[in-house]
Design a protein around this motif. Structure first.
Motif, PDB file in Angstrom:
ATOM      1  N   HIS A 134      46.390  47.643  50.316  1.00  0.00           N
ATOM      2  CA  HIS A 134      47.019  46.313  50.319  1.00  0.00           C
ATOM      3  C   HIS A 134      46.009  45.193  50.140  1.00  0.00           C
ATOM      4  O   HIS A 134      46.232  44.067  50.561  1.00  0.00           O
ATOM      5  CB  HIS A 134      47.849  46.090  51.582  1.00  0.00           C
ATOM      6  CG  HIS A 134      48.921  47.119  51.750  1.00  0.00           C
ATOM      7  ND1 HIS A 134      50.039  47.164  50.955  1.00  0.00           N
ATOM      8  CD2 HIS A 134      49.035  48.167  52.606  1.00  0.00           C
ATOM      9  CE1 HIS A 134      50.795  48.175  51.325  1.00  0.00           C
ATOM     10  NE2 HIS A 134      50.214  48.802  52.319  1.00  0.00           N
ATOM     11  N   GLU A 135      44.893  45.506  49.509  1.00  0.00           N
ATOM     12  CA  GLU A 135      43.871  44.507  49.193  1.00  0.00           C
ATOM     13  C   GLU A 135      44.120  44.010  47.775  1.00  0.00           C
ATOM     14  O   GLU A 135      44.401  44.796  46.876  1.00  0.00           O
ATOM     15  CB  GLU A 135      42.485  45.144  49.302  1.00  0.00           C
ATOM     16  CG  GLU A 135      41.359  44.212  48.989  1.00  0.00           C
ATOM     17  CD  GLU A 135      40.012  44.916  49.015  1.00  0.00           C
ATOM     18  OE1 GLU A 135      39.004  44.204  48.994  1.00  0.00           O
ATOM     19  OE2 GLU A 135      39.963  46.157  49.032  1.00  0.00           O
ATOM     20  N   GLN A 136      44.025  42.700  47.562  1.00  0.00           N
ATOM     21  CA  GLN A 136      44.232  42.132  46.240  1.00  0.00           C
ATOM     22  C   GLN A 136      42.893  42.073  45.517  1.00  0.00           C
ATOM     23  O   GLN A 136      41.944  41.470  46.010  1.00  0.00           O
ATOM     24  CB  GLN A 136      44.853  40.745  46.355  1.00  0.00           C
ATOM     25  CG  GLN A 136      46.225  40.802  46.984  1.00  0.00           C
ATOM     26  CD  GLN A 136      46.766  39.442  47.319  1.00  0.00           C
ATOM     27  OE1 GLN A 136      46.029  38.485  47.476  1.00  0.00           O
ATOM     28  NE2 GLN A 136      48.075  39.349  47.440  1.00  0.00           N
ATOM     29  N   ILE A 137      42.840  42.714  44.348  1.00  0.00           N
ATOM     30  CA  ILE A 137      41.589  42.781  43.599  1.00  0.00           C
ATOM     31  C   ILE A 137      41.802  42.285  42.171  1.00  0.00           C
ATOM     32  O   ILE A 137      42.861  42.484  41.579  1.00  0.00           O
ATOM     33  CB  ILE A 137      41.001  44.207  43.589  1.00  0.00           C
ATOM     34  CG1 ILE A 137      42.018  45.212  43.034  1.00  0.00           C
ATOM     35  CG2 ILE A 137      40.544  44.625  44.965  1.00  0.00           C
ATOM     36  CD1 ILE A 137      41.465  46.595  42.814  1.00  0.00           C
ATOM     37  N   ALA A 138      40.781  41.642  41.624  1.00  0.00           N
ATOM     38  CA  ALA A 138      40.830  41.163  40.244  1.00  0.00           C
ATOM     39  C   ALA A 138      40.701  42.347  39.299  1.00  0.00           C
ATOM     40  O   ALA A 138      39.959  43.291  39.549  1.00  0.00           O
ATOM     41  CB  ALA A 138      39.695  40.173  39.997  1.00  0.00           C
ATOM     42  N   THR A 139      41.441  42.288  38.196  1.00  0.00           N
ATOM     43  CA  THR A 139      41.324  43.305  37.159  1.00  0.00           C
ATOM     44  C   THR A 139      40.489  42.733  36.011  1.00  0.00           C
ATOM     45  O   THR A 139      40.135  41.559  36.016  1.00  0.00           O
ATOM     46  CB  THR A 139      42.712  43.720  36.620  1.00  0.00           C
ATOM     47  OG1 THR A 139      43.261  42.632  35.889  1.00  0.00           O
ATOM     48  CG2 THR A 139      43.649  44.131  37.753  1.00  0.00           C
ATOM     49  N   LYS A 140      40.216  43.554  35.030  1.00  0.00           N
ATOM     50  CA  LYS A 140      39.507  43.087  33.839  1.00  0.00           C
ATOM     51  C   LYS A 140      40.434  42.327  32.901  1.00  0.00           C
ATOM     52  O   LYS A 140      39.983  41.674  31.966  1.00  0.00           O
ATOM     53  CB  LYS A 140      38.889  44.269  33.093  1.00  0.00           C
ATOM     54  CG  LYS A 140      37.766  44.937  33.853  1.00  0.00           C
ATOM     55  CD  LYS A 140      37.185  46.076  33.047  1.00  0.00           C
ATOM     56  CE  LYS A 140      36.056  46.736  33.807  1.00  0.00           C
ATOM     57  NZ  LYS A 140      35.441  47.816  33.031  1.00  0.00           N
TER      58      LYS A 140
END
Length: 81
Positions: free
Chosen positions: A43-49
């Motif tokens: 449930h962690e929000q991470i940036a994508t490419k």
């Protein structure tokens, strides 16, 4: 030292993903970044490419293009005005 990113807006794409619009300053230059973020298994929000980074002087042209796309989508009945 570069300043921290400033989040301008978040647009929810679906239950797990959102588009983050940010003002960024990196290596002495300013940018506008539209980046897809996703939620991982924790449930962690991470940036994508997936995203686009543009110079601020192009922002007006990008907004005008989006307005044209919106008008076309309305005209074709894809969205309501």
């Amino acid at each position: 030292m570069d300043s921290p990113d400033r989040v301008v807006a978040r647009v929810q794409k679906n239950s797990r993903d959102f588009i983050c619009i940010m003002m960024r300053h990196f290596k002495g230059a300013d940018f506008i970044d539209l980046r897809l973020f996703t939620e991982n298994g924790d449930h962690e929000q991470i940036a994508t490419k997936t995203g686009i980074t543009i110079k601020p002087e192009l922002l007006g042209k990008v907004i005008e293009g989006l307005r044209q796309a919106e008008a076309l989508a309305v005209a074709e009945g894809l969205i309501n005005a």
